[in-house]
Scaffold this motif. Sequence first.
Motif, short mmCIF file in Angstrom:
data_model
loop_
_atom_site.label_atom_id
_atom_site.label_comp_id
_atom_site.label_asym_id
_atom_site.label_seq_id
_atom_site.Cartn_x
_atom_site.Cartn_y
_atom_site.Cartn_z
N ARG A 10 -7.60 -2.05 9.26
CA ARG A 10 -6.67 -3.15 9.46
C ARG A 10 -7.39 -4.50 9.53
O ARG A 10 -8.60 -4.56 9.77
N ALA A 11 -6.63 -5.54 9.34
CA ALA A 11 -7.18 -6.90 9.47
C ALA A 11 -7.83 -7.05 10.84
O ALA A 11 -7.28 -6.61 11.84
N GLY A 12 -9.02 -7.62 10.86
CA GLY A 12 -9.78 -7.80 12.10
C GLY A 12 -10.83 -6.73 12.32
O GLY A 12 -11.71 -6.89 13.15
N ASP A 13 -10.76 -5.62 11.57
CA ASP A 13 -11.74 -4.53 11.70
C ASP A 13 -12.96 -4.80 10.83
O ASP A 13 -12.85 -5.31 9.72
N THR A 14 -14.13 -4.42 11.35
CA THR A 14 -15.37 -4.51 10.58
C THR A 14 -15.93 -3.10 10.38
O THR A 14 -16.01 -2.33 11.32
N ALA A 15 -16.30 -2.80 9.16
CA ALA A 15 -16.93 -1.52 8.82
C ALA A 15 -18.40 -1.81 8.52
O ALA A 15 -18.72 -2.72 7.76
N THR A 16 -19.30 -1.03 9.14
CA THR A 16 -20.73 -1.25 8.96
C THR A 16 -21.42 0.07 8.66
O THR A 16 -21.08 1.09 9.24
N PHE A 17 -22.38 0.04 7.73
CA PHE A 17 -23.24 1.19 7.49
C PHE A 17 -24.64 0.68 7.20
O PHE A 17 -24.84 -0.49 6.88
N ARG A 18 -25.63 1.57 7.33
CA ARG A 18 -27.03 1.20 7.10
C ARG A 18 -27.63 2.11 6.05
O ARG A 18 -27.48 3.34 6.11
N VAL A 19 -28.32 1.50 5.10
CA VAL A 19 -29.00 2.24 4.04
C VAL A 19 -30.32 2.76 4.60
O VAL A 19 -31.05 2.03 5.27
N ALA A 20 -30.62 4.02 4.35
CA ALA A 20 -31.87 4.62 4.84
C ALA A 20 -33.06 4.02 4.11
O ALA A 20 -32.97 3.66 2.93
#
Length: 135
Positions: free
Chosen positions: A114-124
């Motif tokens: 939803r609006a306002g959400d942040t999705a984060t991931f990290r590359v190995a």
Amino acid sequence: MSPVVRRDGRGIAPVAGVLLIAITVVLAGGVATATLDAPSDPPPSAVLSLSATDDRVSIYHRGGDPIDVAAATVRVRVDGEPLDEQPPVPFFSATGYRPGPTGPFNAASGDTWRAGDTATFRVAGTTRRSPRAGR
């Protein structure tokens, strides 16, 4: 008015009738094809912003429609070249990525971004090409 008669004595009405039936069948087929091919729901429309710092990629949902996370696809490129392993969405641990993404990319989160959400991931760091400053 007198009917049009060909030299062999037959009228042209049967020929015109066959042509009208053929045109009707073709038009009906075209309308059916266009109706069946029409999408039932428009795709979601959202405004996203991306930031990448070292190995961390964050995508912020700034506004618009909610996004079904299971239907989303993420493709990561470094210097225009795709990474060998692309992140599944959602995930917790995946080859080429550090475990424990945050937000809607995490398998333990909800199904909707939803609006306002942040999705984060990290590359190995084990990937052949990894994001770095200036890349």
